[in-house]
Design a protein around this motif. Sequence first.
Motif, PDB file in Angstrom:
ATOM      1  N   THR A   1       0.829  -1.212   0.000  1.00  0.00           N
ATOM      2  CA  THR A   1       0.000   0.000   0.000  1.00  0.00           C
ATOM      3  C   THR A   1       0.860   1.257   0.000  1.00  0.00           C
ATOM      4  O   THR A   1       0.571   2.231  -0.720  1.00  0.00           O
ATOM      5  N   MET A   2       1.920   1.262   0.796  1.00  0.00           N
ATOM      6  CA  MET A   2       2.816   2.424   0.827  1.00  0.00           C
ATOM      7  C   MET A   2       3.505   2.629  -0.508  1.00  0.00           C
ATOM      8  O   MET A   2       3.652   3.765  -0.977  1.00  0.00           O
ATOM      9  N   MET A   3       3.914   1.544  -1.151  1.00  0.00           N
ATOM     10  CA  MET A   3       4.541   1.667  -2.468  1.00  0.00           C
ATOM     11  C   MET A   3       3.548   2.219  -3.493  1.00  0.00           C
ATOM     12  O   MET A   3       3.891   3.081  -4.314  1.00  0.00           O
ATOM     13  N   GLN A   4       2.311   1.731  -3.454  1.00  0.00           N
ATOM     14  CA  GLN A   4       1.299   2.235  -4.381  1.00  0.00           C
ATOM     15  C   GLN A   4       1.002   3.704  -4.129  1.00  0.00           C
ATOM     16  O   GLN A   4       0.865   4.486  -5.082  1.00  0.00           O
ATOM     17  N   ASN A   5       0.890   4.092  -2.857  1.00  0.00           N
ATOM     18  CA  ASN A   5       0.644   5.502  -2.547  1.00  0.00           C
ATOM     19  C   ASN A   5       1.813   6.379  -2.980  1.00  0.00           C
ATOM     20  O   ASN A   5       1.615   7.483  -3.509  1.00  0.00           O
ATOM     21  N   ALA A   6       3.043   5.906  -2.741  1.00  0.00           N
ATOM     22  CA  ALA A   6       4.220   6.683  -3.146  1.00  0.00           C
ATOM     23  C   ALA A   6       4.267   6.847  -4.664  1.00  0.00           C
ATOM     24  O   ALA A   6       4.571   7.935  -5.174  1.00  0.00           O
ATOM     25  N   THR A   7       3.943   5.765  -5.394  1.00  0.00           N
ATOM     26  CA  THR A   7       3.912   5.863  -6.854  1.00  0.00           C
ATOM     27  C   THR A   7       2.830   6.825  -7.324  1.00  0.00           C
ATOM     28  O   THR A   7       3.031   7.624  -8.249  1.00  0.00           O
ATOM     29  N   HIS A   8       1.670   6.759  -6.667  1.00  0.00           N
ATOM     30  CA  HIS A   8       0.576   7.673  -7.023  1.00  0.00           C
ATOM     31  C   HIS A   8       0.957   9.126  -6.763  1.00  0.00           C
ATOM     32  O   HIS A   8       0.720  10.006  -7.609  1.00  0.00           O
ATOM     33  N   TYR A   9       1.570   9.390  -5.599  1.00  0.00           N
ATOM     34  CA  TYR A   9       1.968  10.758  -5.284  1.00  0.00           C
ATOM     35  C   TYR A   9       3.068  11.242  -6.225  1.00  0.00           C
ATOM     36  O   TYR A   9       3.107  12.424  -6.598  1.00  0.00           O
ATOM     37  N   ASP A  10       3.964  10.347  -6.607  1.00  0.00           N
ATOM     38  CA  ASP A  10       5.017  10.735  -7.543  1.00  0.00           C
ATOM     39  C   ASP A  10       4.411  11.104  -8.897  1.00  0.00           C
ATOM     40  O   ASP A  10       4.842  12.078  -9.533  1.00  0.00           O
ATOM     41  N   ASN A  11       3.421  10.351  -9.332  1.00  0.00           N
ATOM     42  CA  ASN A  11       2.739  10.697 -10.587  1.00  0.00           C
ATOM     43  C   ASN A  11       2.004  12.032 -10.469  1.00  0.00           C
ATOM     44  O   ASN A  11       2.003  12.836 -11.411  1.00  0.00           O
ATOM     45  N   MET A  12       1.386  12.276  -9.306  1.00  0.00           N
ATOM     46  CA  MET A  12       0.706  13.552  -9.099  1.00  0.00           C
ATOM     47  C   MET A  12       1.686  14.716  -9.139  1.00  0.00           C
ATOM     48  O   MET A  12       1.418  15.760  -9.753  1.00  0.00           O
ATOM     49  N   LEU A  13       2.847  14.545  -8.507  1.00  0.00           N
ATOM     50  CA  LEU A  13       3.841  15.620  -8.516  1.00  0.00           C
ATOM     51  C   LEU A  13       4.411  15.828  -9.907  1.00  0.00           C
ATOM     52  O   LEU A  13       4.694  16.967 -10.309  1.00  0.00           O
ATOM     53  N   GLY A  14       4.600  14.732 -10.648  1.00  0.00           N
ATOM     54  CA  GLY A  14       5.072  14.886 -12.022  1.00  0.00           C
ATOM     55  C   GLY A  14       4.085  15.647 -12.886  1.00  0.00           C
ATOM     56  O   GLY A  14       4.474  16.518 -13.668  1.00  0.00           O
ATOM     57  N   ARG A  15       2.782  15.351 -12.696  1.00  0.00           N
ATOM     58  CA  ARG A  15       1.760  16.094 -13.435  1.00  0.00           C
ATOM     59  C   ARG A  15       1.702  17.548 -12.984  1.00  0.00           C
ATOM     60  O   ARG A  15       1.558  18.459 -13.816  1.00  0.00           O
ATOM     61  N   ALA A  16       1.833  17.781 -11.670  1.00  0.00           N
ATOM     62  CA  ALA A  16       1.808  19.156 -11.168  1.00  0.00           C
ATOM     63  C   ALA A  16       3.006  19.952 -11.681  1.00  0.00           C
ATOM     64  O   ALA A  16       2.866  21.132 -12.040  1.00  0.00           O
ATOM     65  N   GLN A  17       4.174  19.314 -11.727  1.00  0.00           N
ATOM     66  CA  GLN A  17       5.361  20.004 -12.237  1.00  0.00           C
ATOM     67  C   GLN A  17       5.198  20.329 -13.723  1.00  0.00           C
ATOM     68  O   GLN A  17       5.566  21.424 -14.172  1.00  0.00           O
ATOM     69  N   THR A  18       4.627  19.391 -14.481  1.00  0.00           N
ATOM     70  CA  THR A  18       4.390  19.646 -15.906  1.00  0.00           C
ATOM     71  C   THR A  18       3.403  20.796 -16.103  1.00  0.00           C
ATOM     72  O   THR A  18       3.612  21.677 -16.948  1.00  0.00           O
ATOM     73  N   ASN A  19       2.323  20.792 -15.304  1.00  0.00           N
ATOM     74  CA  ASN A  19       1.343  21.880 -15.403  1.00  0.00           C
ATOM     75  C   ASN A  19       1.944  23.218 -14.996  1.00  0.00           C
ATOM     76  O   ASN A  19       1.642  24.260 -15.603  1.00  0.00           O
ATOM     77  N   TYR A  20       2.802  23.185 -13.966  1.00  0.00           N
ATOM     78  CA  TYR A  20       3.440  24.425 -13.511  1.00  0.00           C
ATOM     79  C   TYR A  20       4.355  24.995 -14.589  1.00  0.00           C
ATOM     80  O   TYR A  20       4.319  26.191 -14.885  1.00  0.00           O
ATOM     81  N   LEU A  21       5.170  24.142 -15.187  1.00  0.00           N
ATOM     82  CA  LEU A  21       6.067  24.606 -16.247  1.00  0.00           C
ATOM     83  C   LEU A  21       5.279  25.067 -17.469  1.00  0.00           C
ATOM     84  O   LEU A  21       5.670  26.036 -18.142  1.00  0.00           O
ATOM     85  N   ALA A  22       4.170  24.387 -17.759  1.00  0.00           N
ATOM     86  CA  ALA A  22       3.336  24.819 -18.885  1.00  0.00           C
ATOM     87  C   ALA A  22       2.710  26.182 -18.606  1.00  0.00           C
ATOM     88  O   ALA A  22       2.611  27.027 -19.503  1.00  0.00           O
TER      89      ALA A  22
END
Length: 223
Positions: free
Chosen positions: A124-145
Amino acid sequence: FDVDAIDELVLVISSSEQSDMLLRISTVRKRIMMAMRLLQGKADVVRALIKRFESATAFSTTQISALPVLFERATGAPPTVWSDSPRRYASSADRNGVPDVVLDQRKGHETILYLGDVLDHIVTMMQNATHYDNMLGRAQTNYLAQISIELTESSNSTNDVVAKLSALAAIVVPLNFITGMWGANVKVPGQDIDNLHYFFYILGMCLLYVVIAVCFARRYRIF
């Protein structure tokens, strides 16, 4: 909580508060990657432990057939009592001299349940960490855009101002050139004529040039 806050603020944050957003995203992402690195391989270790406990506590066919007899020797109860409810008499049988294999199986079963719970938490922790990493990657992409869009808008605004200044210079510079030529201390056409005809001719030509230049600029939407 930081990930959810960053994901909500990245698209609505004002330009004056954008200075530390990229630093916040990088810091939280670094923490998540550190947690994922620490959890990497832990699930395989727990699975290996579960398999080892399962193999160590499993009864063979000979041991299963011998348990009622051992129970009868220790407690004096008939073997049918063990076959009816073996776990009920496990603790009392151990106190009366039954070999530890009975309680070892129960302890091993409890250990396996505990390790299964630990494995579930790790996954569960690995899945949550992967999910949060994907969220941060999307947020960083949106921020740079968003930054790219703001830079493009600023560049377009600057280009618009420069185009207007260039059009204004194209109108003023020829007028300045003409008036400077007729204001020089040299021979110019019409200086020996006593009337103001040449003056109004020059003024009319300047006004006509201004009207033509303004119409040209309005046609190409410079002004």
